[in-house]
Design a protein around this motif. Structure first.
Motif: not given
Ligand SMILES: Cc1ncc(COP(=O)(O)O)c(C=O)c1O
Length: 399
Positions: A102-106, A132-142, A242-251
């Motif tokens: 996907v495009n982001s952590g959340a 802390y899991h991010g800021n979409t409604f789903g991620a904010l909810s948990i 769940c992965l994000g951030k460094a996974l994209g190597g800066g992208m």
């Protein structure tokens, strides 16, 4: 100050750092005025392999010359997606053998929550206090920070919280839960490292009641804790990672990873049960594949040695109350939010970037590039000690 926010960009804070970036190389961000700042936070966990790594930049150029977006996720075979998935899975145990990019952590979190409901047919989620899991409604909810949740309620139904790292509270997890979600090492709570025995019992309890275990390694994964993934420190395997951030190597790239059989459930009833236009975009996947190759060759002993040195030197300064560290993931606890603010500002003005947590005001974060060298390490420590000493002097002069 040339207020860049006045030119039409939406604000996230009334007090932005306002760095005027020219370019970034290795562990340094170079600014428009010709100065440079040592990046001790890796873009909040993203630039884990340093800025402008030649292998990542090379892979990006190669991919851009071939193609950008050609088709929504899941419909077309694309080499960089396949390569990124293959390299990621080579680090993971057998039951984590299907990657949904996907495009982001959340977004990874939201995908994981949907997958857990789809598989179990259950509604509830158990999450952790301090998580802390991010800021979409789903991620904010948990995510548990009440002041960040309250203005946006109502959030997702069926979410409960238990204290992180507390065995006694695991009994609250019962058959009504689709999943339990935890950061393997809590980031925003100020680098909270759980006991191995709690992790084990958490997994056992999930198995007992048939709830899936979702581990959020968006911040603590990809080498940050001194092993490829934080759960590698514990004798457990999550059902969904769940992965994000460094996974994209800066992208921008996120992913949730599970088993092929579980993941297949998103493809029927309904058909196309979870879809994304840009998820798995070939360009971020190309840089991710390069980043994963770099991670394969990291010198883990050096990361531990340098992390230990950071911990020891910082811990010796009497302005510091506590240092919590695993690998290159560090929280420095001070006596107050004011002390933290003073040091973050002092360091920044003198060429060192350290940063706040969202929910832990009396601590600041350090998460340098994993390939930081000894000269950079010493430079950072000098600037940190200068900031601590300046804070102490400022306190004394007020007495
Ligand atoms: C542990 C954790 N989960 C999820 C997220 C959300 O990721 P993103 O900002 O890419 O949506 C973050 C971001 O800081 C995080 O630290």
């Amino acid at each position: 100050m040339d207020d860049f926010l006045m030119r039409g960009l939406a604000q996230t804070t009334l007090y932005p750092l306002n760095l005027q970036v020219s370019h970034a190389r290795g562990s340094y961000i170079h600014l428009e005025d010709g100065s440079k700042i040592l990046d001790f936070i890796s873009g909040v966990g993203v630039s884990a392999f340093g800025h402008h790594h030649p292998e990542i930049i090379g892979a990006l150029h190669e991919q851009i010359d071939k193609h950008l977006h050609v088709m929504v996720y899941g419909e077309a075979q694309q080499h960089s997606q396949d390569l990124a998935a293959k390299r990621l899975l080579s680090f993971l145990p057998d039951n984590l053998n299907a990657v949904y990019f996907v495009n982001s952590g959340a977004e990874a979190i939201d995908g994981a929550l949907k997958l857990a409901r789809r598989i179990t047919g259950r509604k509830n989620f158990m999450a952790m206090e301090g998580g802390y899991h991010g800021n979409t409604f789903g991620a904010l909810s948990i995510s548990s920070n009440q002041s960040r949740r309250a203005p946006f309620e109502p959030l997702l139904e069926g979410v409960q919280f238990i204290p992180f790292n507390s065995e006694r509270d695991l009994s609250a997890i019962d058959e009504s839960f689709a999943a339990v979600i935890a950061e393997t090492v809590q980031g925003d709570a100020g680098v909270r490292i759980p006991q191995a025995s709690w992790m084990k019992k958490l997994q056992e309890r999930c198995h007992e009641v048939g709830a899936l275990l979702i581990l959020d390694e968006i911040q603590c994964g990809m080498g940050r804790t001194g092993k490829p993934f934080a759960f590698d420190h514990y004798d457990i395997i999550p059902d969904i990672l769940c992965l994000g951030k460094a996974l994209g190597g800066g992208m921008p790239l996120g992913a949730f990873v599970s088993s092929k059989s579980r993941m297949r459930s998103l493809a029927h009833e309904p058909d196309l049960g979870h879809i994304t236009t840009f998820g798995g975009h070939p360009v971020p996947c190309a840089s991710s594949a390069a980043a994963l190759n770099i991670m394969k060759h990291l010198d883990w002993d050096n990361i531990e040695r340098r992390g230990d040195r950071l911990e020891q030197v910082i811990g010796q300064n009497n302005a510091v109350i506590e240092v919590r560290r695993i690998g290159f993931f560090i929280a420095v606890e001070m006596e107050s939010a004011e002390a933290v603010h003073f040091c973050v500002e002092h360091a920044r003005k003198n060429g060192l970037l350290i940063f706040y947590f969202l929910s832990t005001p009396q601590a600041f974060r350090i998460a340098p590039p994993l390939n930081l060298n000894d000269i950079e390490l010493d430079h950072g420590l000098t600037l940190l000690n200068e900031a601590f000493d300046a804070w102490r002097r400022a306190q004394l002069s007020q007495q």
